[in-house]
Enzyme design. Structure first.
Site, PDB file in Angstrom:
ATOM      1  N   ARG A 179      23.194  17.446  22.361  1.00 41.40           N
ATOM      2  CA  ARG A 179      22.272  16.953  23.097  1.00 41.40           C
ATOM      3  C   ARG A 179      21.838  17.963  24.346  1.00 41.40           C
ATOM      4  O   ARG A 179      20.764  18.533  24.533  1.00 41.40           O
ATOM      5  CB  ARG A 179      22.109  15.514  23.558  1.00 41.40           C
ATOM      6  CG  ARG A 179      21.755  14.451  22.667  1.00 41.40           C
ATOM      7  CD  ARG A 179      22.648  13.224  22.818  1.00 41.40           C
ATOM      8  NE  ARG A 179      23.891  13.542  22.449  1.00 41.40           N
ATOM      9  CZ  ARG A 179      24.207  13.043  21.237  1.00 41.40           C
ATOM     10  NH1 ARG A 179      23.570  12.655  20.428  1.00 41.40           N
ATOM     11  NH2 ARG A 179      25.473  13.587  20.723  1.00 41.40           N
ATOM     12  N   THR A 180      22.825  18.167  25.029  1.00 40.27           N
ATOM     13  CA  THR A 180      22.844  18.695  26.411  1.00 40.27           C
ATOM     14  C   THR A 180      22.519  20.203  26.354  1.00 40.27           C
ATOM     15  O   THR A 180      21.618  20.661  26.856  1.00 40.27           O
ATOM     16  CB  THR A 180      23.957  18.377  27.351  1.00 40.27           C
ATOM     17  OG1 THR A 180      24.361  17.022  27.127  1.00 40.27           O
ATOM     18  CG2 THR A 180      23.594  18.974  28.664  1.00 40.27           C
ATOM     19  N   ARG A 190      29.001  23.138  31.173  1.00 38.32           N
ATOM     20  CA  ARG A 190      29.672  21.977  30.936  1.00 38.32           C
ATOM     21  C   ARG A 190      31.269  22.586  30.885  1.00 38.32           C
ATOM     22  O   ARG A 190      31.603  23.490  30.274  1.00 38.32           O
ATOM     23  CB  ARG A 190      29.417  21.509  29.519  1.00 38.32           C
ATOM     24  CG  ARG A 190      30.338  20.577  29.081  1.00 38.32           C
ATOM     25  CD  ARG A 190      29.673  19.852  27.838  1.00 38.32           C
ATOM     26  NE  ARG A 190      28.699  18.820  28.289  1.00 38.32           N
ATOM     27  CZ  ARG A 190      28.010  18.019  27.626  1.00 38.32           C
ATOM     28  NH1 ARG A 190      28.647  17.767  26.454  1.00 38.32           N
ATOM     29  NH2 ARG A 190      27.483  17.212  27.952  1.00 38.32           N
ATOM     30  N   HIS A 246      27.520  13.903  35.414  1.00 40.22           N
ATOM     31  CA  HIS A 246      26.694  14.555  34.329  1.00 40.22           C
ATOM     32  C   HIS A 246      25.369  14.064  35.105  1.00 40.22           C
ATOM     33  O   HIS A 246      24.632  13.283  34.441  1.00 40.22           O
ATOM     34  CB  HIS A 246      26.941  13.756  32.973  1.00 40.22           C
ATOM     35  CG  HIS A 246      26.305  14.374  31.730  1.00 40.22           C
ATOM     36  ND1 HIS A 246      25.469  15.295  32.059  1.00 40.22           N
ATOM     37  CD2 HIS A 246      26.624  14.182  30.414  1.00 40.22           C
ATOM     38  CE1 HIS A 246      25.213  15.603  30.823  1.00 40.22           C
ATOM     39  NE2 HIS A 246      25.685  15.179  29.734  1.00 40.22           N
TER      40      HIS A 246
HETATM   41  N1   CP Z   1      24.957  12.821  26.205  1.00 39.60           N
HETATM   42  C1   CP Z   1      25.524  14.081  26.007  1.00 39.60           C
HETATM   43  O1   CP Z   1      25.886  14.585  26.931  1.00 39.60           O
HETATM   44  O2   CP Z   1      25.561  14.458  24.649  1.00 39.60           O
HETATM   45  P1   CP Z   1      26.308  16.019  24.281  1.00 39.60           P
HETATM   46  O3   CP Z   1      27.706  15.574  24.553  1.00 39.60           O
HETATM   47  O4   CP Z   1      25.980  15.849  22.773  1.00 39.60           O
HETATM   48  O5   CP Z   1      25.554  16.755  25.000  1.00 39.60           O
END
Ligand code: CP
Length: 310
Positions: A54-55, A104, A132
């Site tokens: 997602r991120t 990240r 986050h």
């Molecule tokens: N919610 C979230 O950070 O998902 P991802 O780890 O897939 O980015």
């Protein structure tokens, strides 16, 4: 320039300002031409040292919709694997004249370390158990749109709070915006002295859900439990899994949220996750793109000669 390393340190009006800014991008993203080229000519580097769906994707889509040249650093194929240090990596990205860097990393504090070494805004896309921030902003935007407000709501943040940067950023954001926040979970997965963050602690799941307006479930982060106690998925689900019966304890119109990725059948039953009336999980993903567009726009205003928010 300013960075976005966490929600901590932001004033309530700054959080609300970012949410207000994101609204225009929700509208744009729902249209046919999803483009506004205000970041044209700027280079955005996404450096993800930890997995993400997602991120990473939403930061890439956000940058492209704003017209930036977006580059994703392929960490697995990079010289990090040859032992290059985080700081040397940061200095290398900086020398390529990035205009904004999105990071990240599995280590809490790693993003701040990089922010201190580079000449452009840095956005935290999740660092260890620390923060986050864009997740908390997209969660706040989802709540505000569905409920019309945040102030005065009771939000239960449930599950593996100990390992969760999502929980930390949400606690800071939601308390700043006037919500009553409960943390609910097994005693082993709630940090000591969490009350200092202005929240109520519940170890009984049913009691913690009673009358809640928002039920935010967290992923059981088994990968961060090395060396410690790891609950069995079956036992965890029996005690702390969100089922339709459990959800009935919350307010009748309670909103169900999960940042993803979900462990279906562990912290959340599929029937709850897929309940289109109650679950805002896919809406959270949609809001993620809009919030990240807002953050990229606002944080690069100084470089574009536009008045910023500092
Ligand atoms: N919610 C979230 O950070 O998902 P991802 O780890 O897939 O980015």
């Amino acid at each position: 320039h300013r960075h976005l390393t966490g929600i901590y340190g932001l004033k309530p009006w700054e959080i609300s300002f970012l949410l207000d800014e994101a609204e225009q991008w929700v509208a744009l993203n729902r249209g046919r031409t999803k483009h506004d080229d205000r970041l044209a000519g700027l280079t955005q580097i996404n450096a993800f040292f930890e997995n993400s769906t997602r991120t990473l994707l939403s930061f890439e889509i956000a940058g492209k919709r704003l017209g930036a040249d977006v580059v994703n650093m392929a960490v697995a194929q990079s010289s990090v694997k040859k032992g290059e240090t985080l700081i040397d990596t940061a200095v290398t990205l900086n020398a390529m004249r990035a205009d904004v860097i999105v990071i990240r990393h599995e280590a809490s504090g790693a993003v701040q370390l990089i922010a201190d070494k580079v000449d452009c805004p840095v956005l935290n896309a999740g660092d260890g158990r620390h923060e986050h921030p864009t997740q908390a902003l997209l969660d706040a935007l989802t709540i505000r749109r569905r409920k019309g407000r945040i102030e005065g709501l009771t939000v239960a943040i449930c599950g593996d709070v100990l390992h969760s940067r999502v929980a930390r950023s949400n606690i800071i954001a939601l308390t700043a915006l006037g919500a009553t926040v409960r943390v609910v979970g097994p005693p082993t997965l709630i940090p000591a002295a969490i009350e200092r963050m202005g929240v109520e602690r519940f170890t009984d799941f049913d009691a913690g859900l009673e009358g809640a307006d928002v039920v935010m479930m967290l992923r059981l982060q088994r990968e961060r439990m090395a060396g410690g106690f790891v609950p069995s998925p079956r036992e965890y689900h029996a005690l702390y899994g969100l089922t339709p019966e459990r959800l009935a304890r919350a307010a009748p119109d309670a909103l169900v949220m999960h940042p993803g990725p979900m462990n279906r059948g562990v912290e959340i039953a599929s029937s709850v996750a897929d309940d289109v009336e109650r679950s805002a999980i896919t809406e959270q993903v949609e809001m993620g793109v809009a919030v990240r567009m807002a953050c990229l726009d606002v944080l690069t205003r100084g470089r574009r000669g536009v008045e910023g928010w500092a």
